[in-house]
Every structure is written in structure tokens, then in C-alpha cells.
Enzyme design. Structure first.
Site, mmCIF file in Angstrom:
data_model
loop_
_atom_site.group_PDB
_atom_site.id
_atom_site.type_symbol
_atom_site.label_atom_id
_atom_site.label_comp_id
_atom_site.label_asym_id
_atom_site.label_seq_id
_atom_site.Cartn_x
_atom_site.Cartn_y
_atom_site.Cartn_z
ATOM 1 N N HIS A 89 2.546 92.770 -3.143
ATOM 2 C CA HIS A 89 2.876 91.352 -3.346
ATOM 3 C C HIS A 89 1.649 90.676 -3.948
ATOM 4 O O HIS A 89 0.516 91.020 -3.593
ATOM 5 C CB HIS A 89 3.157 90.657 -2.005
ATOM 6 C CG HIS A 89 4.568 90.732 -1.509
ATOM 7 N ND1 HIS A 89 4.873 90.807 -0.165
ATOM 8 C CD2 HIS A 89 5.766 90.705 -2.162
ATOM 9 C CE1 HIS A 89 6.194 90.835 -0.019
ATOM 10 N NE2 HIS A 89 6.754 90.783 -1.203
ATOM 11 N N CYS A 145 0.959 85.906 4.587
ATOM 12 C CA CYS A 145 2.342 86.386 4.727
ATOM 13 C C CYS A 145 3.092 85.639 5.826
ATOM 14 O O CYS A 145 4.302 85.477 5.760
ATOM 15 C CB CYS A 145 2.366 87.873 5.059
ATOM 16 S SG CYS A 145 1.626 88.910 3.814
#
Ligand code: ARG
Length: 278
Positions: free
Chosen positions: A173, A269
Site C-alpha cells: 500500500h 493503517c
């Protein structure tokens, strides 16, 4: 010479407690289902992060965790909110796909009008792959979000979207390889080796003054950090980043999220930023 201290601005975050967190499948190289997770410790570490945001004067909204969605604690992936408008997520793996609806539902129940909420056409994992600076939205692709999601985000938000190609599966990511330090000034830190050569050149052109991070700090997910313009909350193992951040006038705050690291995530996150209109 001492750097001028930075100004923090109050933020609104959406988080989801890791009440049902576990590692039962593996969709990134950090996840090893044979390694046990200490759930009470995961919860305590997450509560520390939530309390730290609140102590800094930020607002933390909470999303109800669902028993069959063990990765839901990684709330950054559930949507992207810019100018008070919500681009929903569409997950790459079926294990997480139901998280998208839970997020959309939260926005609908919390005063976001339908006209400002978009159910996406293309795969995008929210702020996992979208990072917002003053001038641009940076968009990671290569592992999760579809290249087509870039155009969709640009059209929806009316902000220029810059695509960046991720090439190392450990940095699957964008928010594992790049962090926005000051969103009023286009200031970022990033780990170059996570990006393709062309994307590295783009980053050098757009962010000549970026804090360039080395492998040891990137490898403990040191870039998975959240900044309010002054305080930078980051994994405490990324000690090598503390001095460079202080030299720029930031105040690093090390957090221990060792249990959540087993799912492949850390501070950022767990934190979705709800950016207001105007
Ligand atoms: N286990 C999750 C996944 O692989 C971790 C997500 C981490 N979130 C993030 N914003 N990088 O999808």
C-alpha cells in the site's frame, strides 16, 4: 540552530477497535497465520493510539467492528474523505470486501449526504493507496488499487491525482512507503526503493525537499505514520526517523503497535482522516 516548531491543526479521525482482529489468511507478506496474535495486547496498543489522538486534541470517531472481518481495524482502507466528500473503497481481496459497505453505512448514518458519497466503480483501498497533499492526491498502484481508480478519484474530488507504481510486495500500500508530513505545504517522507524508477523520478520532481527514508526505518513500517502538521505518530521501532523529524521541527511520538504489525499495518493503517469541506 533549532528549527521553528510546526503548527498542529485539529483533525477528525475514524478508527475501528481490533475486537475481532486475528491473522487467519495471508494477503500481504507480513501476515503469517501460524504466528499467534495477543488480542488483549492488540486492543491495549490500539487504545493507546486512540487516547493519544484525543490527548492531542483530535476527534476520534468509532466504527463498529464486525466479527467476520478481522482486518477491519485497518480503517484507513475503508474510504477516502477529501473536502467532506467520500469515495468509498472496493477491496482487492474477497476476505475484506464487506468492509466497504460497513464504511459507507457509517458515512450515511453520520450526516454525509448521498450526493457526497460515491460507491466506487474500480478497486481502491482508500487511504491505504491515496495520500492527500496540499496540491495533489498521490495514488499508489501495483498491488491493490486499480490504475483506473486514479481517474475515478480525480473526477470525483476535482483534484489532480498522481499515480505512483509500487514494486516491492512488502510495501503493498502507498501508506507503507510514503507519509504526508505537512498537508499544507506538500511535505512528505518516503522510501524510494518501494517505487518504480519512473515514479521515483516523479517524487523527486514534485517533492525535492522530501525526507528520504532508508531501508531499516521503512522495514519496521516507519512510514506508516500520521502527522497533524506538528506531531508525527509513528511505529516506535523507527527510531532512526526521530532525529530527522525533529530537525524539521516535528515532534515524533513513537507508538507500539506490534500486534497489528502481524496483520501488515501500523499507525496510519488504523487511522482514516475525515477531511472537512472548505
Ligand atoms: N491485512 C491488511 C491487508 O493486507 C492490512 C492493511 C493495512 N492497511 C494499510 N492502510 N496499509 O489488507
Amino acid at each position: 540552530m533549532r528549527p521553528t516548531p510546526r503548527d498542529a491543526s485539529p483533525r477528525r479521525y475514524l478508527m475501528c477497535p481490533p475486537a475481532h482482529f486475528k491473522v487467519t489468511y495471508s494477503i500481504n507478506p507480513w501476515m503469517d497465520p501460524t504466528k499467534p496474535v495477543d488480542l488483549p495486547l492488540a486492543l491495549a496498543q490500539w487504545e493507546d493510539l486512540r487516547d493519544r489522538y484525543r490527548a492531542l486534541g483530535h476527534t476520534v470517531e468509532l466504527l463498529e467492528p464486525a466479527p467476520d472481518l478481522p482486518d477491519m481495524v485497518f480503517a484507513a482502507n475503508g474510504a477516502t474523505v477529501v473536502d467532506g466528500r467520500v469515495l468509498g473503497a472496493r477491496f482487492a481481496y474477497p476476505e475484506r470486501s464487506d468492509e466497504a459497505a460497513a464504511h459507507l453505512d457509517w458515512f450515511r448514518r453520520n450526516g454525509y449526504p448521498d450526493a457526497d458519497v460515491r460507491v466506487p466503480e474500480h478497486v481502491n483501498e482508500g487511504e491505504g493507496d491515496f495520500a492527500v497533499t496540499a496540491s495533489w492526491i498521490l495514488a499508489g498502484r501495483g498491488f491493490r488499487s486499480s490504475p483506473l481508480a486514479l481517474a475515478e478519484a480525480q473526477e470525483f474530488f476535482g483534484r489532480p491525482v498522481i499515480g505512483l507504481e509500487l514494486v516491492d510486495p512488502r510495501y503493498y500500500h502507498l501508506d507503507t512507503a510514503l507519509c504526508v508530513l505537512d498537508d499544507a505545504r506538500d511535505e512528505i517522507m518516503y522510501y524510494p526503493a518501494a517505487f518504480s524508477p519512473g515514479s521515483r523520478t516523479v517524487l523527486e520532481r514534485l517533492f525535492p525537499d522530501a525526507l528520504v527514508v532508508e531501508e531499516p526505518e521503512a522495514a519496521v513500517l516507519g512510514l506508516n505514520a500520521v502527522s497533524d502538521g506538528r506531531h508525527v505518530l509513528l511505529p516506535q521501532a523507527a527510531v532512526g526517523l526521530f532525529e530527522p523529524l525533529r530537525a524539521r521541527g516535528f515532534e515524533p511520538i513513537g507508538m507500539d503497535l506490534s500486534e497489528l504489525l502481524k496483520g501488515g499495518g501500523s499507525v496510519k493503517c488504523c487511522t482514516q482522516e475525515l477531511r472537512p469541506a472548505g
